[in-house]
Design a protein around this motif. Structure first.
Motif, PDB file in Angstrom:
ATOM      1  N   TRP A   1     -18.375  63.604   3.876  1.00 19.27           N
ATOM      2  CA  TRP A   1     -18.757  65.008   3.701  1.00 19.27           C
ATOM      3  C   TRP A   1     -20.042  65.167   2.917  1.00 19.27           C
ATOM      4  CZ3 TRP A   1     -15.826  67.481   6.925  1.00 19.27           C
ATOM      5  CH2 TRP A   1     -14.522  67.046   7.150  1.00 19.27           C
ATOM      6  N   GLY A   2     -20.384  64.176   2.076  1.00 23.99           N
ATOM      7  CA  GLY A   2     -21.546  64.312   1.216  1.00 23.99           C
ATOM      8  C   GLY A   2     -21.286  65.318   0.112  1.00 23.99           C
ATOM      9  N   GLY A   3     -22.374  65.765  -0.570  1.00 22.94           N
ATOM     10  CA  GLY A   3     -22.264  66.815  -1.572  1.00 22.94           C
ATOM     11  C   GLY A   3     -21.473  66.393  -2.788  1.00 22.94           C
ATOM     12  N   VAL A   4     -20.541  67.256  -3.197  1.00 22.94           N
ATOM     13  CA  VAL A   4     -19.733  67.028  -4.392  1.00 22.94           C
ATOM     14  C   VAL A   4     -18.265  67.124  -4.011  1.00 22.94           C
ATOM     15  CG1 VAL A   4     -19.168  67.817  -6.736  1.00 22.94           C
ATOM     16  CG2 VAL A   4     -21.513  68.053  -5.868  1.00 22.94           C
ATOM     17  N   ILE A   5     -17.516  66.125  -4.408  1.00 26.08           N
ATOM     18  CA  ILE A   5     -16.087  66.088  -4.117  1.00 26.08           C
ATOM     19  C   ILE A   5     -15.334  66.218  -5.432  1.00 26.08           C
ATOM     20  CG2 ILE A   5     -14.191  64.620  -3.276  1.00 26.08           C
ATOM     21  CD1 ILE A   5     -15.975  65.441  -1.007  1.00 26.08           C
TER      22      ILE A   5
ATOM     23  N   LEU B   1     -24.422  60.091  -3.197  1.00 25.98           N
ATOM     24  CA  LEU B   1     -25.645  59.529  -3.764  1.00 25.98           C
ATOM     25  C   LEU B   1     -26.572  59.200  -2.611  1.00 25.98           C
ATOM     26  CD1 LEU B   1     -26.911  58.244  -6.378  1.00 25.98           C
ATOM     27  CD2 LEU B   1     -25.794  56.131  -5.648  1.00 25.98           C
ATOM     28  N   ASN B   2     -27.820  59.656  -2.723  1.00 20.58           N
ATOM     29  CA  ASN B   2     -28.726  59.466  -1.588  1.00 20.58           C
ATOM     30  C   ASN B   2     -29.293  58.045  -1.501  1.00 20.58           C
ATOM     31  OD1 ASN B   2     -29.518  60.633   0.747  1.00 20.58           O
ATOM     32  ND2 ASN B   2     -31.479  61.366  -0.038  1.00 20.58           N
ATOM     33  N   LEU B   3     -28.500  57.084  -1.886  1.00 21.74           N
ATOM     34  CA  LEU B   3     -28.788  55.689  -1.535  1.00 21.74           C
ATOM     35  C   LEU B   3     -27.837  55.410  -0.382  1.00 21.74           C
ATOM     36  CD1 LEU B   3     -28.998  54.110  -5.091  1.00 21.74           C
ATOM     37  CD2 LEU B   3     -30.884  54.643  -3.553  1.00 21.74           C
ATOM     38  N   ARG B   4     -28.355  55.291   0.836  1.00 23.52           N
ATOM     39  CA  ARG B   4     -27.539  55.393   2.031  1.00 23.52           C
ATOM     40  C   ARG B   4     -27.348  54.033   2.696  1.00 23.52           C
ATOM     41  NH1 ARG B   4     -27.267  60.823   2.848  1.00 23.52           N
ATOM     42  NH2 ARG B   4     -26.324  60.577   4.898  1.00 23.52           N
TER      43      ARG B   4
ATOM     44  N   ALA C   1     -24.636  56.949   6.003  1.00 23.26           N
ATOM     45  CA  ALA C   1     -23.701  57.644   5.121  1.00 23.26           C
ATOM     46  C   ALA C   1     -24.114  57.329   3.688  1.00 23.26           C
ATOM     47  CB  ALA C   1     -22.261  57.205   5.385  1.00 23.26           C
ATOM     48  N   PRO C   2     -23.881  58.292   2.766  1.00 23.35           N
ATOM     49  CA  PRO C   2     -24.353  58.115   1.387  1.00 23.35           C
ATOM     50  C   PRO C   2     -23.427  57.233   0.564  1.00 23.35           C
ATOM     51  CG  PRO C   2     -23.227  60.219   1.582  1.00 23.35           C
ATOM     52  CD  PRO C   2     -23.228  59.612   2.964  1.00 23.35           C
ATOM     53  N   GLY C   3     -23.981  56.707  -0.538  1.00 24.01           N
ATOM     54  CA  GLY C   3     -23.162  56.074  -1.571  1.00 24.01           C
ATOM     55  C   GLY C   3     -22.562  57.136  -2.470  1.00 24.01           C
TER      56      GLY C   3
ATOM     57  N   GLY D   1     -23.771  64.081   3.820  1.00 25.77           N
ATOM     58  CA  GLY D   1     -22.781  63.101   4.220  1.00 25.77           C
ATOM     59  C   GLY D   1     -23.269  62.293   5.403  1.00 25.77           C
ATOM     60  N   ILE D   2     -22.338  61.835   6.211  1.00 29.03           N
ATOM     61  CA  ILE D   2     -22.712  60.996   7.342  1.00 29.03           C
ATOM     62  C   ILE D   2     -23.654  61.774   8.261  1.00 29.03           C
ATOM     63  CG2 ILE D   2     -20.594  61.595   8.609  1.00 29.03           C
ATOM     64  CD1 ILE D   2     -20.712  58.620   9.624  1.00 29.03           C
ATOM     65  N   SER D   3     -24.732  61.127   8.692  1.00 26.96           N
ATOM     66  CA  SER D   3     -25.804  61.807   9.426  1.00 26.96           C
ATOM     67  C   SER D   3     -26.263  60.955  10.596  1.00 26.96           C
ATOM     68  CB  SER D   3     -27.025  62.027   8.516  1.00 26.96           C
ATOM     69  OG  SER D   3     -26.657  62.601   7.289  1.00 26.96           O
ATOM     70  N   VAL D   4     -26.671  61.622  11.671  1.00 27.83           N
ATOM     71  CA  VAL D   4     -27.312  60.920  12.785  1.00 27.83           C
ATOM     72  C   VAL D   4     -28.818  61.097  12.638  1.00 27.83           C
ATOM     73  CG1 VAL D   4     -27.504  60.703  15.286  1.00 27.83           C
ATOM     74  CG2 VAL D   4     -25.359  61.469  14.260  1.00 27.83           C
TER      75      VAL D   4
END
Lengths: 344, 344
Positions: free
Chosen positions: B158-162, B33-36, B10-12, B324-327
């Motif tokens: 969710w990732g992206g922009v909130i 943030l793609n520091l996961r 999951a991203p920061g 966002g959260i990824s497998v």
């Protein structure tokens, strides 16, 4: 005619708060700067009118008899009236300037000639009549600027603090004199281009810039209120608020896009000495002002001035809220000023 | 039980615009943030549940049989529910922690135990069920933070922009991924003290700060609009607007008093390479983000990173608007991540 030497001076000016925002209908505060222009009026028996402006390297003389031979009836003598384009053209003939000449030295001479010929026609000059001086100073501005705001002549005439908004100019009652550093980054800039860039940012991001201008307006009003309180009993807390206002406005001017890396450097250098600065006027370079709190020791002020000079800036220790146009006895003048005037 | 290794990440998060203003009811944008954070879930035949959090030096194991002997009926198993203070106290007993222990390592273990015991009670975990993950993540936040906004879990899920405003959280459709530098000035700060200082400035100068917050709000909205346009067809002009917004917001945050000399330095260093930066989050130190335009050459990016490192900052090249959260399959992971997970 004058029977003896008359020494007068008028202060310079800086914008305390509201630069740029004033273009968009907001309040601005201009303050008289105690870096003064001195004038020595001295009667001559040479039959000549001599003009000597050493700062801009102008030295001219006119034969009074010859000037009287010139047809100057095109000048309406009496109450201060606006110079017309035609009058300015005919003055260029009197001065012997080319028609397209508009360099600062020529403009200064034209402004002098316009005021000399118009005022001397009525043989009238009293220091009490500040209104009249202000009106004539404004006409001199018109010769040089074309479309002056009226603020520069007002602040030099009345001194202190001038509030202006949408063409309305008023003078603050009993403004305090504040010690400042005036620092010139020597970065050249175009006021016109900077004003245009703010306008284009306002058009591009109206929702962002409109409240920013409202915030700058509120800074000017809060500063005005604070200066009013200081007239009654100035305290260190007032200075701390003035410092906060200076910081916020400096950030706002940066947000408007009229900052400059060397102005940031100026702010950082003074901040390293615990002092708060902002750009003054159009920004994009030019000058900054630094508030000197009354609790500051002189060695700290000197260290700050040295640090600014080390950056390649010119730095003057002076004050704002200075007196307006003033008559001086020679004995009351500082030695360097007295010597400079005697040497002319 | 899991039949094989499951790798998830999951991203920061960083705040793109609206920090501080959000406290006063304005819009803020948080971006993944793609520091996961990577998680490897692996079945064991040891009869133990092992928790290994190498970044914070936590390594613990519990005997599953013993855990089952513990009375965990105080946990309501099923849909994500909020941990009560009593539940957290009883979890401390299960973990063998002192009652007043609230250091980050203990809190991380408690959050794990709470989620493990609550979720395993239902033997339920699917990656599709993002809503449920988000809810559980929020409950984990509650164990650690007490009163989380819900933004951190939402952006990591969710990732992206909130976008968030007054407790309302929504996700931007098809946000672009933007390359950035994340730079840590390593200046410690107190978010609580900074939020309080903005509130006190708002109370002291309401006429100045209220429009400033409105301007920040407009920056967030303009950024949201720009990111929406970029989803359709990103162009260099979009990046130039994003840069202007970054500059203006950085000046606004300085005007709110939450800047820091080292954040100014960060901005100046990146500006010397033509790049625009702002603080992110509470300010007063902490981290800044620098937008990397797509037209930048890698050597220029490397030079900027080096210049930031030379200031004593930590600097990561990463992206925002990340998934966002990824497998993950093990083969798809970058070698350093794979090695780090294998080494546990």
């Amino acid at each position: 005619m004058l029977s003896e030497v008359l020494l007068v001076s008028a202060p310079g000016k800086v914008i305390l708060h509201g630069e740029h925002a004033v273009v968009h209908g907001k309040v601005a505060l201009a303050v008289a700067l105690n870096l003064r222009t001195f004038l020595r009026l001295q009667p001559h028996s040479s039959g000549k009118v001599c003009l000597n402006l050493p700062n801009i390297g102008v030295k001219r003389a006119w034969d009074v008899a010859r000037l009287q031979l010139q047809d100057t009836s095109f000048l309406e003598q009496g109450d201060a009236t606006a110079p017309t384009a035609e009058q300015v053209e005919r003055l260029k003939e009197v001065a012997g300037f080319p028609e397209d000449g508009a360099n600062p030295e020529h403009l200064a001479v034209l402004a002098f000639l316009y005021l000399y010929l118009s005022i001397c026609g009525k043989q009238r000059w009293t220091v009490e009549d500040l209104e009249l001086i202000n009106k004539w100073a404004f006409q001199g501005e018109r010769v040089i600027h074309g479309n002056p705001s009226g603020v520069d002549n007002a602040v030099s005439t009345w001194g202190g603090v001038i509030r202006f908004q949408q063409g309305k100019i008023s003078s603050l009652k009993r403004p305090p004199a504040l010690k400042i550093l005036l620092t010139n980054t020597k970065v050249p800039r175009s006021t016109k281009a900077l004003v245009a860039s703010v306008r284009s940012r306002l058009l591009k991001f109206p929702e962002i810039v409109t409240p920013l201008l409202a915030s700058i307006n509120a800074i000017s009003l809060e500063c005005e209120r604070m200066l009013g309180e200081m007239a009654a009993s100035p305290a260190l807390e007032h200075y701390l608020v003035l410092e906060e206002l200076i910081d916020m406005n400096q950030h706002h001017l940066n947000a408007l896009g009229v900052g400059h890396a060397l102005l940031d450097q100026l702010c950082q250098v003074t901040m390293a000495h615990g002092l708060h600065s902002k750009l003054t006027g159009a920004g994009g370079g030019g000058c900054g002002i630094t508030l000197l709190r009354p609790d500051l020791e002189q060695p700290e002020v000197e260290a700050t001035k040295q640090a600014l000079t080390d950056c390649g800036f010119d730095c003057w220790e002076t004050s704002i809220g200075a007196p307006g146009i003033s008559v001086h006895s020679a004995a009351s003048l500082d030695a360097p000023v007295r010597q400079a005037l005697v040497g002319l």
